[in-house]
Design an enzyme around this catalytic site. Sequence first.
Site, PDB file in Angstrom:
ATOM      1  N   TYR A 101       0.845  -1.195   0.000  1.00 48.73           N
ATOM      2  CA  TYR A 101       0.000   0.000   0.000  1.00 48.73           C
ATOM      3  C   TYR A 101       0.880   1.244   0.000  1.00 48.73           C
ATOM      4  O   TYR A 101       1.795   1.360   0.818  1.00 48.73           O
ATOM      5  CB  TYR A 101      -0.895   0.003   1.250  1.00 48.73           C
ATOM      6  CG  TYR A 101      -1.774   1.223   1.395  1.00 48.73           C
ATOM      7  CD1 TYR A 101      -2.823   1.454   0.505  1.00 48.73           C
ATOM      8  CD2 TYR A 101      -1.574   2.143   2.422  1.00 48.73           C
ATOM      9  CE1 TYR A 101      -3.643   2.575   0.641  1.00 48.73           C
ATOM     10  CE2 TYR A 101      -2.392   3.254   2.572  1.00 48.73           C
ATOM     11  CZ  TYR A 101      -3.420   3.472   1.675  1.00 48.73           C
ATOM     12  OH  TYR A 101      -4.229   4.578   1.810  1.00 48.73           O
ATOM     13  N   ASP A 113       9.296   2.491   0.578  1.00 51.72           N
ATOM     14  CA  ASP A 113       8.208   3.198   1.263  1.00 51.72           C
ATOM     15  C   ASP A 113       8.265   2.779   2.724  1.00 51.72           C
ATOM     16  O   ASP A 113       7.775   1.722   3.104  1.00 51.72           O
ATOM     17  CB  ASP A 113       6.866   2.834   0.608  1.00 51.72           C
ATOM     18  CG  ASP A 113       5.701   3.541   1.281  1.00 51.72           C
ATOM     19  OD1 ASP A 113       5.896   4.090   2.380  1.00 51.72           O
ATOM     20  OD2 ASP A 113       4.593   3.513   0.705  1.00 51.72           O
ATOM     21  N   LYS A 160       4.407   8.971   9.422  1.00 55.06           N
ATOM     22  CA  LYS A 160       3.910   8.351  10.665  1.00 55.06           C
ATOM     23  C   LYS A 160       4.823   8.602  11.872  1.00 55.06           C
ATOM     24  O   LYS A 160       4.826   9.686  12.423  1.00 55.06           O
ATOM     25  CB  LYS A 160       3.655   6.867  10.430  1.00 55.06           C
ATOM     26  CG  LYS A 160       2.573   6.646   9.339  1.00 55.06           C
ATOM     27  CD  LYS A 160       1.867   5.348   9.468  1.00 55.06           C
ATOM     28  CE  LYS A 160       0.977   5.060   8.279  1.00 55.06           C
ATOM     29  NZ  LYS A 160      -0.397   4.822   8.548  1.00 55.06           N
TER      30      LYS A 160
HETATM   31  C1  LIG Z   1       3.500   1.917   3.530  1.00 59.12           C
HETATM   32  C2  LIG Z   1       2.540   3.083   3.434  1.00 59.12           C
HETATM   33  N1  LIG Z   1       2.690   3.981   2.460  1.00 59.12           N
HETATM   34  C3  LIG Z   1       1.886   5.046   2.339  1.00 59.12           C
HETATM   35  C4  LIG Z   1       0.846   5.251   3.227  1.00 59.12           C
HETATM   36  C5  LIG Z   1      -0.039   6.435   3.080  1.00 59.12           C
HETATM   37  O1  LIG Z   1       0.248   7.353   4.093  1.00 59.12           O
HETATM   38  P1  LIG Z   1      -0.848   8.436   4.542  1.00 59.12           P
HETATM   39  O2  LIG Z   1      -1.971   7.671   5.161  1.00 59.12           O
HETATM   40  O3  LIG Z   1      -0.102   9.304   5.520  1.00 59.12           O
HETATM   41  O4  LIG Z   1      -1.249   9.173   3.331  1.00 59.12           O
HETATM   42  C6  LIG Z   1       0.643   4.334   4.253  1.00 59.12           C
HETATM   43  C7  LIG Z   1      -0.459   4.506   5.207  1.00 59.12           C
HETATM   44  O5  LIG Z   1      -0.795   3.633   5.978  1.00 59.12           O
HETATM   45  C8  LIG Z   1       1.512   3.219   4.368  1.00 59.12           C
HETATM   46  O6  LIG Z   1       1.364   2.305   5.323  1.00 59.12           O
END
Ligand SMILES: Cc1ncc(COP(=O)(O)O)c(C=O)c1O
Length: 434
Positions: free
Chosen positions: A144, A246, A274
Amino acid sequence: MMPSYDRSIALYEETRRHLAGGVSSNVRYASVPVPLFFARGEGARLYDEDGNVHIDYILGNGPAILGHAPPAVCAAVAETLSLGQVFAGQHVRELELSRRLTALLPGADLVRYASSGTEAVQMALRLVRAFTGRTKVIKFEGHYHGWVDSVYVSVRPSGNEAGPAEAPVAVSDTPGAAPGAIADMVICGWNDLDHLRRAFETHPGDIAGVIMEPMMVNGGVILPKPGYLEGAKALCAQHGAVLIFDEVITGFRLGLTGAQGRFGVVPDLTIFAKAVAAGFPMALVAGRRDIMEIMQTQGVMHGGTYNGNVQSMAAAIATLDILTADRGALYPAMEARGTRLMHGLGALAAKHGVKLHVTGVPTMFQTMFIASVPANWRESSLLDRDRAMAFSAALQAQGVRVNQRCAWFLSAAHDDAAIDETLAAADRAFTMLV
Ligand SMILES: Cc1ncc(COP(=O)(O)O)c(C=O)c1O
């Protein structure tokens, strides 16, 4: 006695009259009996509007690495409130944080801030396309990278629409996505170097970059196989593609330098968010100078009204102060408590005759109702969802909050007493399962 959620139910019904679907993120539907209303959080605990206390292992889906309302971070932010919030200009906290992050993170020659992980991912993708002059990006099933059209693809693909495992089809996971948005995403199975090699060979000279969660979390908490990350990096180098980790969820959680520090593989670009600001909205891309600087030298557009706002910068600096104190001494302490929790949950499952695998690392793991430990999304999708949801609901009834996939985030505020309380609650929850 089972807890009552009457006030949350009433508030949710009323909220739905004003707020679309009653929530601000679809992820929050995943809660029983309704999305719960919380009055406040403190340390490892959340207090809901019905007066129930939850030992919280969701932690806002990851950010609250120091627990809820960490006093030093709150104080640092409070100190800045009267200075202003957004200047559409520079300020010294932005400089201070950038200096600290580039010193701390391997491979972070330069950083650039955003306000959410989703946005920062988009910045990284634009950078790799501009840098390489190519368009295609390899993305893995089950990973994700935010909710926007271009990446909300093959996140939880199911059944026939996803195609055969060795040649997956890109599947948009939401109605309403622009059909063309995923045209340049090449979908691959994760943790399989042969598959990645084939993807490069199928699109010779066309792959701008590879984006992955270096430890898969969102599609099941799964470790990279030994040598996988190194192999992916080598393939990217061989084919002139940029490797993007990521680390929105693993950053500052798997250790001070995230999954890349833990597994010893430094990518070209990394997205953090986060935990970096302990709950305040903040994200960043960090990476190689020659790639990052094309925002200025080639005018690769990146903007955002709230980027680098005073409070988020102050929160991140105060968070780093705590995380880096005594050379990151907080991490081994968290790991020790997390290890005890992982082992304790495994032992309780065995005691109750429940087939369960505890996967991941001590600060981020999953209790999986599955026959064998999965290596990728196709395998983790075989987990018994009904049983996971039943366990999550049973834990909630016993005062422990995990998500419906039974993923667990640990914070520095989960002390030994909280772990003991959690294991006692889990013991009771297991009896509700069988
Ligand atoms: C691995 C990863 N990338 C991107 C995101 C997206 O981040 P945001 O919710 O701050 O837009 C998340 C959100 O859970 C994530 O876990």
